[in-house]
Every structure is written in structure tokens, then in C-alpha cells.
Design a protein around this motif. Sequence first.
Motif, PDB file in Angstrom:
ATOM      1  N   PHE A  32       0.887  -1.154   0.000  1.00 28.47           N
ATOM      2  CA  PHE A  32       0.000   0.000   0.000  1.00 28.47           C
ATOM      3  C   PHE A  32       0.926   1.204   0.000  1.00 28.47           C
ATOM      4  O   PHE A  32       1.799   1.317   0.875  1.00 28.47           O
ATOM      5  N   SER A  33       0.746   2.126  -0.947  1.00 30.11           N
ATOM      6  CA  SER A  33       1.650   3.263  -1.068  1.00 30.11           C
ATOM      7  C   SER A  33       0.870   4.554  -1.265  1.00 30.11           C
ATOM      8  O   SER A  33      -0.270   4.551  -1.752  1.00 30.11           O
ATOM      9  N   ILE A  34       1.532   5.655  -0.916  1.00 28.47           N
ATOM     10  CA  ILE A  34       0.968   6.984  -1.152  1.00 28.47           C
ATOM     11  C   ILE A  34       2.127   7.951  -1.375  1.00 28.47           C
ATOM     12  O   ILE A  34       3.168   7.837  -0.731  1.00 28.47           O
ATOM     13  N   ARG A  35       1.946   8.879  -2.293  1.00 25.73           N
ATOM     14  CA  ARG A  35       3.002   9.841  -2.622  1.00 25.73           C
ATOM     15  C   ARG A  35       2.790  11.158  -1.876  1.00 25.73           C
ATOM     16  O   ARG A  35       1.676  11.466  -1.454  1.00 25.73           O
ATOM     17  N   GLN A  50      -1.016   8.066   8.562  1.00 21.24           N
ATOM     18  CA  GLN A  50      -2.217   7.674   9.295  1.00 21.24           C
ATOM     19  C   GLN A  50      -3.268   7.014   8.413  1.00 21.24           C
ATOM     20  O   GLN A  50      -4.172   6.344   8.922  1.00 21.24           O
ATOM     21  N   VAL A  51      -3.177   7.174   7.108  1.00 19.29           N
ATOM     22  CA  VAL A  51      -4.118   6.483   6.225  1.00 19.29           C
ATOM     23  C   VAL A  51      -3.594   5.098   5.835  1.00 19.29           C
ATOM     24  O   VAL A  51      -4.375   4.202   5.497  1.00 19.29           O
ATOM     25  N   LEU A  52      -2.288   4.890   5.929  1.00 21.80           N
ATOM     26  CA  LEU A  52      -1.709   3.600   5.561  1.00 21.80           C
ATOM     27  C   LEU A  52      -1.936   2.530   6.630  1.00 21.80           C
ATOM     28  O   LEU A  52      -2.250   1.378   6.317  1.00 21.80           O
ATOM     29  N   VAL A  77       2.468  -6.768  11.346  1.00 21.53           N
ATOM     30  CA  VAL A  77       2.429  -5.740  10.305  1.00 21.53           C
ATOM     31  C   VAL A  77       3.856  -5.286   9.984  1.00 21.53           C
ATOM     32  O   VAL A  77       4.662  -5.051  10.872  1.00 21.53           O
ATOM     33  N   TYR A  78       4.137  -5.179   8.706  1.00 20.79           N
ATOM     34  CA  TYR A  78       5.467  -4.786   8.251  1.00 20.79           C
ATOM     35  C   TYR A  78       5.768  -3.325   8.602  1.00 20.79           C
ATOM     36  O   TYR A  78       4.847  -2.527   8.800  1.00 20.79           O
ATOM     37  N   LYS A 104       7.609   8.663  -1.558  1.00 18.03           N
ATOM     38  CA  LYS A 104       6.535   7.670  -1.592  1.00 18.03           C
ATOM     39  C   LYS A 104       6.699   6.834  -0.337  1.00 18.03           C
ATOM     40  O   LYS A 104       7.761   6.260  -0.109  1.00 18.03           O
ATOM     41  N   ILE A 105       5.687   6.808   0.501  1.00 18.27           N
ATOM     42  CA  ILE A 105       5.743   5.976   1.692  1.00 18.27           C
ATOM     43  C   ILE A 105       4.793   4.803   1.524  1.00 18.27           C
ATOM     44  O   ILE A 105       3.787   4.895   0.806  1.00 18.27           O
ATOM     45  N   GLY A 106       5.136   3.692   2.154  1.00 20.17           N
ATOM     46  CA  GLY A 106       4.312   2.508   1.992  1.00 20.17           C
ATOM     47  C   GLY A 106       4.515   1.494   3.086  1.00 20.17           C
ATOM     48  O   GLY A 106       5.463   1.588   3.877  1.00 20.17           O
ATOM     49  N   ILE A 107       3.618   0.525   3.127  1.00 23.05           N
ATOM     50  CA  ILE A 107       3.718  -0.606   4.046  1.00 23.05           C
ATOM     51  C   ILE A 107       3.575  -1.877   3.233  1.00 23.05           C
ATOM     52  O   ILE A 107       2.577  -2.076   2.522  1.00 23.05           O
ATOM     53  N   LYS A 108       4.589  -2.720   3.319  1.00 19.50           N
ATOM     54  CA  LYS A 108       4.569  -3.977   2.580  1.00 19.50           C
ATOM     55  C   LYS A 108       3.406  -4.852   3.045  1.00 19.50           C
ATOM     56  O   LYS A 108       3.040  -4.847   4.218  1.00 19.50           O
ATOM     57  N   GLN A 109       2.847  -5.618   2.099  1.00 18.57           N
ATOM     58  CA  GLN A 109       1.756  -6.552   2.373  1.00 18.57           C
ATOM     59  C   GLN A 109       2.186  -7.979   2.014  1.00 18.57           C
ATOM     60  O   GLN A 109       2.980  -8.180   1.096  1.00 18.57           O
TER      61      GLN A 109
END
Length: 209
Positions: A32-35, A50-52, A77-78, A104-109
Amino acid sequence: MEVKKIEWRKTEPGFSTRKKPQILTIPEQNYFSIRGIGDPNLPDFSKRIQVLYPLAYSIRMSQKAGWVIPNFQLYTVYPLEGYWGLQEKFLSAPVMQKSHFEYKIGIKQPDFVTPEIAESAKQRVLAKVDPALLDAVFFERRPAQLVAQILHVGSFDDEPATFKILDDFIKQNGYQRIEKEHTEIYMSDFRRVEEAKRKTILRVAIKKI
């Protein structure tokens, strides 16, 4: 039936917190990523984080919510990751400022998370997050990559000294960086851990010379 657990700290490449630099291949991975742009110390960066997390935890805690996900496995959670560069208009700026950042921030799934599961997770957190930011989140499959990385302990502002060690290691082993951007993996929660004890993996993409 017992559900198998993903022990990613032990079995997946790229999460080692040893202090010596290393070269490794990171396989394809889901995120899940967001720029975003600008200074990460300002509120907009925190809002994107906070949305990730609600998305990540909606999948992790799906069993308790009665959501049956095919091939689900238990896991922790990663950690949050950030991919950092400069906005194009500031590439030639004489002095780099934090306001110049593009990221770009993200959390691996886990691998069992499909685009359909990701979309279902977004629908399940609609009432919990900013809809505009949720709409900006995207699910992606990042390609495999050859990287060099090192653990940095301490303040983010002290990273240049650690990058110097990593850059020397890359050159000494016959490799070179293929982009100016870099990845940071936040093995410590920087919102709660004091600066001197923060553990951050610094990673760069490389190729053999």
C-alpha cells in the motif's frame, strides 16, 4: 486448524538490523503506497502515514472482523518504508532543504494480498480515514531489485555519515548506484522512540560495474 505464521524478520531478505553493509536481491513485493512532497516534519506527512496503517491492520486483523481472506497467514504488520528523492524543480538547488523532498511511503503486504483484497480493505476503512487521502493510496507490486543497504542508528539528520560508509562499500565491491533516490525502512517507530535509539535501514538500488 492452526494458521501458519509469516516470520518475515527471520525469513525475508532486507530486514536485517546488523550494522555491517550488505548487498542482496529484494524479490517482488506488494505495497500500500501513497506519494507526497515537502518536509516530513510537517502535518501532511503524518496524515499520509495515518491512512496507511488502518489499511494494513484491516488485513492483519481480518479474522477478528469476520473477514475471510483466502490463503490468509498470521503475521506482524510490516514496518513503514519511505522512498526519498527531490522534486524536479529543486534538482539544481544549491542547498537541499527538507521542503524540496518528493517521497513515496508505503507498508509492505504479504503475498496473499491481491488487488481485490486491497480494494476491499480500502472500503472497510472508509469511515476511519480522510477520504481524499484514501483515494490517493494505491496498491502496487514492486519489481525485484538488486540493492545495497546498511543499518543507521540515530537521528535522521545524521544519515549522511552512514550513507558515506554504504557508498564506500558499494564502490569497493565493484558496484555503483543507479539512482539518486534511496529507501528508508523504519525498524523503530520514530513517533515513539527517542532519536538516539532509532533504527533505520538505508537502502539504494545498485548494479555491477
